[in-house]
Design a protein around this motif. Structure first.
Motif, PDB file in Angstrom:
ATOM      1  N   GLN A   1      -2.125   9.741  13.534  1.00  0.00           N
ATOM      2  CA  GLN A   1      -2.354   9.122  14.743  1.00  0.00           C
ATOM      3  C   GLN A   1      -3.708   8.691  15.293  1.00  0.00           C
ATOM      4  O   GLN A   1      -4.044   7.528  15.694  1.00  0.00           O
ATOM      5  N   TYR A   2      -4.438   9.528  14.996  1.00  0.00           N
ATOM      6  CA  TYR A   2      -6.101   9.470  15.369  1.00  0.00           C
ATOM      7  C   TYR A   2      -6.756   8.840  13.994  1.00  0.00           C
ATOM      8  O   TYR A   2      -8.068   8.548  14.461  1.00  0.00           O
TER       9      TYR A   2
ATOM     10  N   PHE B   1       0.783  18.521  12.462  1.00  0.00           N
ATOM     11  CA  PHE B   1      -0.813  18.184  12.335  1.00  0.00           C
ATOM     12  C   PHE B   1      -0.882  17.007  11.618  1.00  0.00           C
ATOM     13  O   PHE B   1      -1.747  16.086  11.715  1.00  0.00           O
ATOM     14  N   ASN B   2       0.059  16.946  10.334  1.00  0.00           N
ATOM     15  CA  ASN B   2      -0.127  15.481   9.383  1.00  0.00           C
ATOM     16  C   ASN B   2       0.164  14.239  10.577  1.00  0.00           C
ATOM     17  O   ASN B   2      -0.601  13.291  10.328  1.00  0.00           O
ATOM     18  N   TRP B   3       1.188  14.548  11.073  1.00  0.00           N
ATOM     19  CA  TRP B   3       1.998  13.083  11.481  1.00  0.00           C
ATOM     20  C   TRP B   3       1.210  12.881  13.028  1.00  0.00           C
ATOM     21  O   TRP B   3       0.925  11.698  13.382  1.00  0.00           O
ATOM     22  N   GLU B   4       0.944  13.898  14.044  1.00  0.00           N
ATOM     23  CA  GLU B   4       0.557  13.884  15.398  1.00  0.00           C
ATOM     24  C   GLU B   4      -0.997  13.747  15.213  1.00  0.00           C
ATOM     25  O   GLU B   4      -1.448  13.322  16.351  1.00  0.00           O
ATOM     26  N   VAL B   5      -1.634  14.172  14.379  1.00  0.00           N
ATOM     27  CA  VAL B   5      -3.265  14.307  14.545  1.00  0.00           C
ATOM     28  C   VAL B   5      -3.838  13.404  13.297  1.00  0.00           C
ATOM     29  O   VAL B   5      -4.530  12.492  13.786  1.00  0.00           O
ATOM     30  N   LEU B   6      -3.597  13.797  12.061  1.00  0.00           N
ATOM     31  CA  LEU B   6      -4.185  12.991  10.879  1.00  0.00           C
ATOM     32  C   LEU B   6      -3.687  11.297  11.090  1.00  0.00           C
ATOM     33  O   LEU B   6      -4.481  10.470  11.024  1.00  0.00           O
TER      34      LEU B   6
ATOM     35  N   ARG C   1      -3.539   5.692  11.064  1.00  0.00           N
ATOM     36  CA  ARG C   1      -2.976   4.438  11.569  1.00  0.00           C
ATOM     37  C   ARG C   1      -3.945   3.594  12.204  1.00  0.00           C
ATOM     38  O   ARG C   1      -3.850   2.334  11.737  1.00  0.00           O
ATOM     39  N   PRO C   2      -5.096   3.869  12.785  1.00  0.00           N
ATOM     40  CA  PRO C   2      -6.035   3.053  13.135  1.00  0.00           C
ATOM     41  C   PRO C   2      -6.761   2.443  12.037  1.00  0.00           C
ATOM     42  O   PRO C   2      -7.036   1.119  12.169  1.00  0.00           O
ATOM     43  N   ILE C   3      -7.082   3.166  10.865  1.00  0.00           N
ATOM     44  CA  ILE C   3      -7.657   2.553   9.698  1.00  0.00           C
ATOM     45  C   ILE C   3      -6.799   1.436   9.167  1.00  0.00           C
ATOM     46  O   ILE C   3      -7.238   0.301   8.742  1.00  0.00           O
TER      47      ILE C   3
END
Length: 267
Positions: free
Chosen positions: A59-60, A52-57, A63-65
């Motif tokens: 990634q989405y 959840f931490n790595w692949e959701v929070l 990282r973009p911010i």
């Protein structure tokens, strides 16, 4: 996601990324080492939280911010904000150093806070480092480790990242030191935001090494505990490991030389 997961991820790459020639062997060891790991009794739940931490929070959201922050914010402004955030930790560094009997390091931490807060314009300029007073970062979690407290079970906390009961206790105590305890809401948010974004920015160039891990969860956990031990022992654990590796390499080299020596043929 908080500063904690970012720092641990960055340190994961820094500690283990230098052994690229042994990646496959290390990754197999990581998987085998942590099957039924007594330090990770909550592994099933921890793995769900890691995903959840790595692949959701990350990634989405994070990282973009971070990419936008690095693109828009000038480097001098980024450096100044990070210096100011780090400067707020210096009184805590002083106390934690003194708790471990490191009087000189404690005095250095206090000198850094006084110099950088005044001459360094509220810590935005690290004047102390420029005159030879380097940062001596110590957390209360490290103090507990030096005093003999065990880490307790490994915990992967949603939006917080890798942790353990000892480190969580240390984080709470560190937040009670001056000036942390008197910061208003916006200042606290800004401090954490800067630390989080800079930590994540440091990881961008190293992402491929984490992606190459057979088991990224075990990779991070392994590095997390190595980093805790390294910090509690002030690098002695890492130095011992390096020295042992050097000895092993030398023994192998010496054996190879013996094999190359011509045999004496006495008739």
């Amino acid at each position: 996601m908080s500063k904690k997961i970012l720092l641990n991820l960055v340190l994961s790459v820094m500690l283990l990324g230098g052994c690229a020639s042994q990646v496959d062997v290390q990754q197999e060891d990581e998987v085998n080492q942590y099957e039924g790991d007594p330090k990770d009794p909550f592994e099933s739940a921890n793995r769900v939280m890691w995903d959840f931490n790595w692949e959701v929070l990350d990634q989405y959201i994070l990282r973009p911010i971070t990419v936008a922050y690095v693109t828009v914010m000038p480097q001098f402004a980024r450096t100044g904000l990070l210096n100011a955030a780090n400067n707020l930790e210096e009184p805590g560094n002083m106390v934690n150093n003194l708790f471990q009997g490191k009087v000189d390091d404690g005095l250095d931490s206090m000198a850094r806070f006084l110099i950088n807060t005044t001459v360094g314009l509220l810590g935005t300029i690290d004047v102390a480092d420029k005159i030879g007073i380097s940062r001596k970062r110590e957390s209360f979690g490290e103090v507990l480790g030096v005093w003999g407290s065990d880490t307790g079970p490994y915990l992967m906390i949603p939006a917080y990242g890798p942790s353990d009961p000892r480190s969580l206790t240390g984080d709470v105590v560190d937040g009670l030191y001056y000036p942390m305890a008197i910061l208003d809401g916006p200042t606290t948010v800004l401090r954490y935001a800067v630390s989080i974004l800079e930590g994540r920015a440091s990881l961008i160039d190293q992402e491929s090494q984490l992606d190459q891990a057979i088991d990224d969860y075990a990779f991070v956990k392994n590095a997390y505990f190595q980093n805790l031990e390294y910090r509690v022992t002030d690098g002695e654990s890492g130095n011992k490991a390096i020295e042992q590796d050097d000895l092993d390499d030398f023994a192998e080299f010496e054996s190879m030389l013996d094999d190359m020596e011509p045999e004496d043929n006495n008739e």
